[in-house]
Write an enzyme that holds these catalytic residues in place. Sequence first.
Site, mmCIF file in Angstrom:
data_model
loop_
_atom_site.group_PDB
_atom_site.id
_atom_site.type_symbol
_atom_site.label_atom_id
_atom_site.label_comp_id
_atom_site.label_asym_id
_atom_site.label_seq_id
_atom_site.Cartn_x
_atom_site.Cartn_y
_atom_site.Cartn_z
ATOM 1 C CB SER A 46 25.380 -26.705 -30.419
ATOM 2 O OG SER A 46 24.646 -25.792 -31.193
ATOM 3 N N GLY A 48 24.960 -27.787 -24.823
ATOM 4 C CA GLY A 48 23.858 -28.120 -23.930
ATOM 5 C C GLY A 48 23.698 -27.216 -22.725
ATOM 6 C CE LYS A 49 26.005 -21.541 -23.519
ATOM 7 N NZ LYS A 49 26.322 -22.216 -24.790
ATOM 8 C CB THR A 50 19.662 -23.491 -23.186
ATOM 9 O OG1 THR A 50 20.384 -22.305 -23.540
ATOM 10 C CG2 THR A 50 18.228 -23.111 -22.863
ATOM 11 C CD GLU A 72 20.702 -18.427 -26.883
ATOM 12 O OE1 GLU A 72 21.549 -18.567 -27.772
ATOM 13 O OE2 GLU A 72 20.625 -19.187 -25.903
ATOM 14 N NE ARG A 81 15.906 -24.610 -25.703
ATOM 15 C CZ ARG A 81 17.095 -25.124 -25.973
ATOM 16 N NH1 ARG A 81 17.646 -25.970 -25.135
ATOM 17 N NH2 ARG A 81 17.736 -24.804 -27.080
ATOM 18 N NE ARG A 216 32.582 -14.983 -27.019
ATOM 19 C CZ ARG A 216 31.728 -15.145 -28.013
ATOM 20 N NH1 ARG A 216 30.980 -16.214 -28.071
ATOM 21 N NH2 ARG A 216 31.616 -14.222 -28.938
ATOM 22 N NE ARG A 261 35.563 -17.551 -3.904
ATOM 23 C CZ ARG A 261 35.111 -16.621 -4.734
ATOM 24 N NH1 ARG A 261 33.863 -16.217 -4.659
ATOM 25 N NH2 ARG A 261 35.887 -16.128 -5.676
#
Length: 323
Positions: A46, A48-50, A72, A81, A216, A261
């Site tokens: 929640s 705001g990735k998407t 997802e 969206r 993660r 990189r």
Amino acid sequence: MEDSIDYIKINHSSNITCVKSGFDEFDKATNGFHNSELIVFASRPSMGKTSFITSLIRNIMYDKVIGCFSLEMSKEKFIQRILSQETEIQFDKLNSGKLADYEWKRLLTKASEIENRSNIIFIDTPKINIKQLIEEWKKMVIDKSVECIFIDYLQLIEPNPSEQKFANREQEISYIIRELKHLSRILDIPIIVTSHLSREVEKRGNTRRPLLSDLRDSGAIEDHADLVGFIYRPEYYKLEYWDDESELAYGQGEIIIAKNRNGSLFNFRLRFDNCGRFSELVNTEYDSDLSSSMNIINPESAFGLDDNFFSSNLNDEDDNIRS
């Protein structure tokens, strides 16, 4: 040597093959997303990735052919969206269909423009393994001339069923991220993927800004990604101000480039509005219209829930509008 010198010359003339993000500070620092790069944007649920990659897709979709893997949510929800951001009509209102006449007119105009001008190929298979993804990507690049691929999100990709058995999820993610990096080299296009962060972020005091160690499931994400960015919104944690307490943080987000990189590390801020849209931050003064309703009331109690990102009412059963 000749190839390297030619690359530098092309870069100098600004004709280098890359995909511009549409965000000025990012593009000035990186010159956009480059071929053969694996880019990871990560955050807590929640945050705001998407919404962020939807904003990237909006910035790119009229100039480049994009492949989008929405693991997802359905492609219809993902396109809603995009429409929400394009029309400035909030997602929950679009979802209800209760629009005024002028909103319907705006919606249909934008929908027609996107349909006729954009170049997006969607795949929304809910459960897909890395082998199937690779096969679809190759078709996209060869048959559709796709120039950039988005994946939302990493933890929903399954390992190949015929592969060796993995001892834990960390080994699975390590394998998947290596395959993604390998594929970006083979296809010679940028691959942009979202990822979750661990709960360790919530245990940290102060600003709770993410660190690379918060990625993660696997340290291999940090190892193999060419660029890692974090999305951070103080408003999510009910913080009114940025760190020095001189600037209000309402309706703003920060993109933290924690690994690069091929360049330097940097942070930049963007506007974040009630339509889940990240855009250039023009005026840093507080605007009540920017204050986002897309925040969990008590983030510590929200672990493991499917949070309705575009409504103040949580809906644990709807996993189509998590961010």
